[in-house]
Each structure stands twice: as C-alpha cells, then as structure tokens.
Design a protein around this motif. Structure first.
Motif, PDB file in Angstrom:
ATOM      1  N   LYS A   1     -19.143  -3.177  14.649  1.00 58.51           N
ATOM      2  CA  LYS A   1     -20.153  -4.093  15.180  1.00 58.51           C
ATOM      3  C   LYS A   1     -20.627  -5.099  14.145  1.00 58.51           C
ATOM      4  CE  LYS A   1     -23.967  -0.909  14.126  1.00 58.51           C
ATOM      5  NZ  LYS A   1     -25.052  -0.073  14.692  1.00 58.51           N
TER       6      LYS A   1
ATOM      7  N   LEU B   1     -15.969  -9.607  20.294  1.00 60.13           N
ATOM      8  CA  LEU B   1     -17.382  -9.241  20.396  1.00 60.13           C
ATOM      9  C   LEU B   1     -18.036 -10.115  21.452  1.00 60.13           C
ATOM     10  CD1 LEU B   1     -20.038  -7.896  19.305  1.00 60.13           C
ATOM     11  CD2 LEU B   1     -20.157  -9.815  17.683  1.00 60.13           C
TER      12      LEU B   1
ATOM     13  N   GLY C   1     -23.298  -7.357  22.779  1.00 63.77           N
ATOM     14  CA  GLY C   1     -23.010  -6.372  21.736  1.00 63.77           C
ATOM     15  C   GLY C   1     -21.804  -5.492  22.012  1.00 63.77           C
TER      16      GLY C   1
ATOM     17  N   PRO D   1     -19.366   0.393  19.068  1.00 62.97           N
ATOM     18  CA  PRO D   1     -19.883  -0.460  17.991  1.00 62.97           C
ATOM     19  C   PRO D   1     -19.784   0.163  16.607  1.00 62.97           C
ATOM     20  CG  PRO D   1     -21.358  -0.517  19.883  1.00 62.97           C
ATOM     21  CD  PRO D   1     -20.350   0.561  20.158  1.00 62.97           C
TER      22      PRO D   1
END
Length: 276
Positions: free
Chosen positions: A131, A163, A167, A180
């Motif tokens: 992430k 991405l 999120g 993530p």
C-alpha cells in the motif's frame, strides 16, 4: 530531475542516508554514453564525500561465446546490472533503485545486517507494504513476497499492480485483489560477493532460454533471487522497514515526492543542503 530548490535528486538523499549509516563506497551502474552527464549531475559532488566508482551496463557485456541478438536495444535488466559489478566489489554490498527513496532507518538496518552476513549462502532484503509503494497514476511492477519468521519463502514479479482511490489494489494481469499489507520487494537487497557467481550462472541460463531471444525480456533481480530460493541455493532474511517509501514511477508522482521531501527538511531529518 532535481526535486528541491537546492538541486538535489532522489539519489542524493539515498546516498546521504547510506553515508550516515556507515557505507563507504557507491557504485553507479550506468550506460557509458551517459557518463559525462552523470558525473556533472551527481558524481563529481559526491566524490568529495564518499568513494565513487562507475560500472557500465552495456548490451555486449555478455559471457564468452554469447552475442547480442539482432535488433536488441533494451538493457538486460537489474540482474544483469548487478552482474556488471563483478570485479568492482569485494565486500558485502547493498543494491537500490536509483529513483526510489527508502528512508534513513532502512540503510542503518541494512548496514548492520551486512556486517553480520556470511560469505556464502545468505542474503538480506528490506521489505515494504504494498500500500505504501503503489501509484494512483498507473500500474507498478513489484516483487510480491511470501515470508515466514523473518525468512523469504518466495518472490513473484508482478508487473501490473494498480492502486485505486479507495485504497484497494489489484493485479490487472490476473484480476486478483491484493491486500494492502502484502510484503513486497523494492529492490533493496544486501549480498555478499559470492552472489556474482550465482548471477553469472543464472544469466547464462536466461540467455539459453526463449527469453534470451526476446528483444524486450529482462533478467530481473527479484526473479533471479526467486530462482535461487526455489533451488535452495540461497536463504534471504527479510528486514522490516518502518520508513516511508516513495519514488517517481510516473511524471505525476514528482510533486508528491517533492512535498514528502519538503516535510522531511522541515522536520530536520535532512539539512537544507546535503553536501558541503
């Protein structure tokens, strides 16, 4: 591309952090044709702070008996880049991407790990959460890792990770959603010089394979490490990093990187001018 008003580029921050961590030499892997411009952009000012060496990753830097396929113009990849340093390094060393910021803590952790690294059979890698390494402006390629008890079990080069604004993350090649906190490699590796023998053997196998005749295929460092892991020829310890990673994969990433560095300057992590 300068990233602040002092004219620093991302590599300035990487090398500054490495020097503070204890590293004593930097090797730039470049094309011979870029040497003059590269020395002017960064090499000359750094040579007063740390030992500087240059290695040229050229298409014809091949094992004896091999030739460049007709029409090949693309570099051979990150595995070949490391192999190009054969004869230049005789001590444990770290490998980084030139356009990535890894954070000072990562270099300190890596330096300590290299100080304890045996001569053969082991390597280290700084791991990051997916992430924190993806871009909203396009897909990225990452080495998706599986680890257990601090040891890397497998690594899979995944080339189309996207991405999204909410999120979420997805591998567009397979349609698979990615967590993530998935562990990924950002090509921050630590090796002993014995890796050169393994890299040469792997690169020869790459050249013998169908990929060797593919004008765009690359001999990638994470794939090489994954092959060594699978054959039991290498054990890789994963070093955690709590630093914020960022990099410039896309032009639109530039302002985000510049703002991140402005904040680090303001917090006193870096002086206004890195090199006196």
């Amino acid at each position: 591309d300068p990233i602040d008003k002092e004219g620093h580029i991302i590599m300035d921050f990487s090398i500054y952090d490495a020097v503070r961590a204890g590293f004593e030499k930097v090797v730039f892997i470049i094309k011979k044709e870029n040497e003059k411009a590269f020395r002017e952009a960064i090499g000359d000012r750094l040579s007063k702070q740390i030992e500087v060496a240059y290695v040229f990753q050229e298409l014809d830097n091949l094992p004896e008996g091999y030739t460049v396929p007709e029409g090949r113009v693309k570099p051979w990849g990150t595995g070949h880049a490391v192999l190009s340093c054969l004869g230049t390094l005789d001590a444990p060393f770290a490998v980084i991407n030139a356009d990535d910021y890894y954070g000072g803590g990562a270099y300190r952790t890596m330096y300590k790990a290299l100080d304890r690294l045996p001569a053969t059979g082991k390597a280290v890698m700084v791991g990051y959460h997916l992430k924190n390494t993806a871009s909203l402006y396009g897909t990225v390629s990452r080495g998706v890792c599986e680890a257990a008890e601090g040891t890397l079990r497998s690594i899979r080069e995944t080339k189309q990770i996207q991405l999204y604004a909410d999120g979420s993350l997805r591998d567009l090649a397979t349609g698979q959603a990615l967590a993530p906190d998935t562990l990924v490699s950002m090509n921050f590796w630590g090796f002993s010089p014995s890796i050169f023998h393994a890299a040469r053997t792997y690169f020869k196998a790459f050249l013998h394979s169908p990929a060797g005749a593919d004008l765009k295929a690359e001999c990638l460092l994470p794939v090489m490490v994954g092959d060594l892991l699978g054959r039991g020829a290498l054990e890789v310890n994963v070093l955690p990093s709590y630093d914020r990673w960022f990099g410039m994969t896309y032009r639109q990433d530039r302002e985000t990187v510049a703002e991140e560095l402005r904040q680090l300057h303001a917090q006193g992590v870096y002086p206004g001018k890195l090199w006196n």
